[in-house]
Scaffold this motif. Structure first.
Motif, PDB file in Angstrom:
ATOM      1  N   LEU A 100      -4.490   3.948   1.985  1.00  0.00           N
ATOM      2  CA  LEU A 100      -3.958   5.031   3.075  1.00  0.00           C
ATOM      3  C   LEU A 100      -3.584   4.562   4.167  1.00  0.00           C
ATOM      4  CD1 LEU A 100      -6.453   8.062   3.094  1.00  0.00           C
ATOM      5  CD2 LEU A 100      -4.099   8.001   2.346  1.00  0.00           C
ATOM      6  N   LYS A 101      -2.303   4.995   4.916  1.00  0.00           N
ATOM      7  CA  LYS A 101      -1.709   4.667   6.107  1.00  0.00           C
ATOM      8  C   LYS A 101      -2.786   5.050   7.127  1.00  0.00           C
ATOM      9  CE  LYS A 101       2.796   5.265   4.296  1.00  0.00           C
ATOM     10  NZ  LYS A 101       4.166   5.793   4.393  1.00  0.00           N
ATOM     11  N   PRO A 102      -2.665   4.199   8.621  1.00  0.00           N
ATOM     12  CA  PRO A 102      -3.435   4.876   9.478  1.00  0.00           C
ATOM     13  C   PRO A 102      -3.163   6.243   9.814  1.00  0.00           C
ATOM     14  CG  PRO A 102      -2.602   2.677   9.947  1.00  0.00           C
ATOM     15  CD  PRO A 102      -2.043   2.889   8.638  1.00  0.00           C
TER      16      PRO A 102
ATOM     17  N   GLU B 123     -10.816   1.168  10.937  1.00  0.00           N
ATOM     18  CA  GLU B 123     -11.244   0.332   9.855  1.00  0.00           C
ATOM     19  C   GLU B 123     -12.565   0.502   9.478  1.00  0.00           C
ATOM     20  OE1 GLU B 123      -9.357  -1.979   8.243  1.00  0.00           O
ATOM     21  OE2 GLU B 123      -7.646  -1.096   9.464  1.00  0.00           O
ATOM     22  N   PRO B 124     -13.163  -0.077   8.247  1.00  0.00           N
ATOM     23  CA  PRO B 124     -14.177   0.236   7.748  1.00  0.00           C
ATOM     24  C   PRO B 124     -15.329  -0.617   8.628  1.00  0.00           C
ATOM     25  CG  PRO B 124     -12.904   0.063   5.926  1.00  0.00           C
ATOM     26  CD  PRO B 124     -12.114  -0.209   7.010  1.00  0.00           C
ATOM     27  N   GLU B 125     -16.413  -0.044   8.771  1.00  0.00           N
ATOM     28  CA  GLU B 125     -17.367  -1.162   9.505  1.00  0.00           C
ATOM     29  C   GLU B 125     -17.795  -2.114   8.703  1.00  0.00           C
ATOM     30  OE1 GLU B 125     -19.612   2.967  11.535  1.00  0.00           O
ATOM     31  OE2 GLU B 125     -20.607   1.988  10.145  1.00  0.00           O
ATOM     32  N   ALA B 126     -18.162  -3.207   9.536  1.00  0.00           N
ATOM     33  CA  ALA B 126     -18.658  -4.317   8.892  1.00  0.00           C
ATOM     34  C   ALA B 126     -19.689  -4.364   7.940  1.00  0.00           C
ATOM     35  CB  ALA B 126     -18.730  -5.514  10.075  1.00  0.00           C
TER      36      ALA B 126
ATOM     37  N   GLU C 269       6.506  12.589   1.975  1.00  0.00           N
ATOM     38  CA  GLU C 269       5.182  12.047   1.946  1.00  0.00           C
ATOM     39  C   GLU C 269       5.087  11.339   0.457  1.00  0.00           C
ATOM     40  OE1 GLU C 269       2.272  13.749   5.097  1.00  0.00           O
ATOM     41  OE2 GLU C 269       2.554  14.725   3.147  1.00  0.00           O
ATOM     42  N   THR C 270       4.178  10.176   0.749  1.00  0.00           N
ATOM     43  CA  THR C 270       3.857   9.564  -0.403  1.00  0.00           C
ATOM     44  C   THR C 270       2.185  10.092  -0.805  1.00  0.00           C
ATOM     45  OG1 THR C 270       5.130   7.600   0.097  1.00  0.00           O
ATOM     46  CG2 THR C 270       3.245   7.305  -1.546  1.00  0.00           C
ATOM     47  N   VAL C 271       2.227  10.401  -1.970  1.00  0.00           N
ATOM     48  CA  VAL C 271       0.882  10.851  -2.387  1.00  0.00           C
ATOM     49  C   VAL C 271       0.248  10.255  -3.767  1.00  0.00           C
ATOM     50  CG1 VAL C 271      -0.160  13.226  -3.332  1.00  0.00           C
ATOM     51  CG2 VAL C 271       1.496  13.224  -1.731  1.00  0.00           C
ATOM     52  N   LEU C 272      -1.003  10.030  -3.683  1.00  0.00           N
ATOM     53  CA  LEU C 272      -1.833   9.302  -4.709  1.00  0.00           C
ATOM     54  C   LEU C 272      -2.749  10.243  -5.450  1.00  0.00           C
ATOM     55  CD1 LEU C 272      -2.667   6.916  -6.750  1.00  0.00           C
ATOM     56  CD2 LEU C 272      -4.042   6.364  -4.796  1.00  0.00           C
ATOM     57  N   ASP C 273      -2.705  10.580  -6.611  1.00  0.00           N
ATOM     58  CA  ASP C 273      -3.740  11.441  -7.295  1.00  0.00           C
ATOM     59  C   ASP C 273      -4.737  10.651  -7.982  1.00  0.00           C
ATOM     60  OD1 ASP C 273      -5.101  13.471  -8.450  1.00  0.00           O
ATOM     61  OD2 ASP C 273      -3.483  14.118  -9.989  1.00  0.00           O
TER      62      ASP C 273
ATOM     63  N   ASP D 118      -2.161   0.351   2.962  1.00  0.00           N
ATOM     64  CA  ASP D 118      -1.557   1.290   3.787  1.00  0.00           C
ATOM     65  C   ASP D 118      -0.114   1.623   3.285  1.00  0.00           C
ATOM     66  OD1 ASP D 118      -3.273   0.465   5.650  1.00  0.00           O
ATOM     67  OD2 ASP D 118      -2.362  -1.255   6.482  1.00  0.00           O
ATOM     68  N   SER D 119       0.146   2.099   2.008  1.00  0.00           N
ATOM     69  CA  SER D 119       1.008   2.394   1.315  1.00  0.00           C
ATOM     70  C   SER D 119       1.180   4.011   1.089  1.00  0.00           C
ATOM     71  CB  SER D 119       1.193   1.722   0.158  1.00  0.00           C
ATOM     72  OG  SER D 119       0.246   2.016  -0.637  1.00  0.00           O
ATOM     73  N   VAL D 120       0.207   4.813   1.322  1.00  0.00           N
ATOM     74  CA  VAL D 120       0.105   5.997   0.884  1.00  0.00           C
ATOM     75  C   VAL D 120      -0.314   6.906   2.146  1.00  0.00           C
ATOM     76  CG1 VAL D 120      -1.328   7.709  -0.465  1.00  0.00           C
ATOM     77  CG2 VAL D 120      -0.621   5.307  -1.443  1.00  0.00           C
ATOM     78  N   ASP D 121       0.278   8.347   2.074  1.00  0.00           N
ATOM     79  CA  ASP D 121       0.167   9.337   3.113  1.00  0.00           C
ATOM     80  C   ASP D 121      -1.085  10.098   2.716  1.00  0.00           C
ATOM     81  OD1 ASP D 121       2.524   8.659   5.041  1.00  0.00           O
ATOM     82  OD2 ASP D 121       3.483   9.276   3.212  1.00  0.00           O
ATOM     83  N   VAL D 122      -1.445  10.500   1.707  1.00  0.00           N
ATOM     84  CA  VAL D 122      -2.082  11.597   1.141  1.00  0.00           C
ATOM     85  C   VAL D 122      -2.824  11.056  -0.179  1.00  0.00           C
ATOM     86  CG1 VAL D 122      -2.862  14.030   0.833  1.00  0.00           C
ATOM     87  CG2 VAL D 122      -0.656  13.285   2.013  1.00  0.00           C
ATOM     88  N   VAL D 123      -4.235  11.069  -0.011  1.00  0.00           N
ATOM     89  CA  VAL D 123      -5.058  10.756  -1.478  1.00  0.00           C
ATOM     90  C   VAL D 123      -5.571  12.327  -1.753  1.00  0.00           C
ATOM     91  CG1 VAL D 123      -6.939   9.772  -2.540  1.00  0.00           C
ATOM     92  CG2 VAL D 123      -5.628   8.543  -1.137  1.00  0.00           C
TER      93      VAL D 123
END
Length: 275
Positions: A180-182, A257-260, A86-90, A152-157
């Protein structure tokens, strides 16, 4: 006198730069829970913030400097359920403790990013990662409100007691959703207030840089994450750090997706400075 967002951010940056220098110079550090110059906060901080929130086995995997630089209020790597590859961002990676632990969990096929705005912490983290022998890590300089990674480049934050320090929490939550990826997930430790506490009451319990005055309430955290496009949101209190203020585990999954209508602005709580 009103403290501006830029002034608060600079104060946070300065305090964490001092903490990094304190580790390299083997002097007393300051950061979350320390109150920096608040001696009465220090005793409580010893058990509610820092390296003692990691088990001895985890601490044994780390260089001493990484352990000493831990200023968090929890252990996000214990709750994020990381998997190989996985790809993780801290966010707010500090001395690199959670980046190093995450890198070991995701293995050589995975990647871990650490994002921090403080040059001194980034230098310390790179040194700690090299000493730990992990090569699947990348440390980035930047703000958690403006994450320097593609969508859409990270699996976990993950994050450890840092989101409460942001002067633009809706911006942070929106950025987390963007990178985050979907189906990607959030697993962070943070300071969270009980819903009945007003912003003024939070400010009376501790300083902004001590991770108290700027904390969101539980309902604010849930609403903010849901507005940013997350579901399965949970905020679990783990230990009390001040009256009505708790270390907490925050989890969520990106599924839409975030609400408008966007996020409601969450104003930083009034600061009760200690110095």
């Amino acid at each position: 006198m009103t403290t501006t967002a830029d002034e608060l951010r600079e104060e946070v940056r300065r305090r964490y730069a001092e903490s990094a220098r304190a580790v390299t110079e083997s002097s007393n550090g300051c950061g979350c829970g320390s109150g920096a110059c608040c001696a009465d906060e220090q005793a409580a901080a010893e058990t509610t913030f820092g390296e003692l929130l990691y088990d001895p086995e985890q601490r044994g995997e780390l260089p001493d400097a990484a352990v000493l630089a831990s200023l968090g209020c929890g252990n996000p790597t214990a709750v994020a359920e990381l998997h190989e590859g996985e790809t993780v961002l801290d966010l707010g990676s500090g001395g690199g403790i959670d980046v190093i632990l995450s890198a070991k969990r995701v293995g050589p096929a995975g990647t871990t990013y650490g994002l921090d705005m403080t040059d001194e912490m980034l230098a310390l983290a790179r040194q700690n990662a090299a000493e730990a022998g992990v090569t699947n890590v990348h440390f980035l300089k930047g703000l958690i409100e403006q994450i320097p990674l593609p969508a859409d480049s990270v699996d976990v934050v993950i994050s450890n007691c840092v989101i409460n320090l942001s002067v633009d929490k809706p911006g942070v939550l929106t950025e987390i959703a963007r990178v985050l990826k979907p189906g990607g997930r959030v697993g962070v430790s943070d300071i969270v207030a009980e819903d009945h506490l007003t912003a003024k009451q939070r400010g009376e319990r501790g300083s902004y840089v001590g991770c108290i005055a700027g904390a969101l309430s539980r309902s604010e955290y849930v609403a903010g994450l849901e507005a940013a496009g997350f579901e399965d949101v949970s905020v679990e209190f783990t230990h009390e750090v001040a009256d009505g203020m708790h270390g907490a585990i925050v989890k969520a999954v990106k599924t839409r997706e975030p609400e408008a209508k966007g996020l409601a602005v969450i104003q930083p709580a009034a600061r009760a400075g200690c110095c």
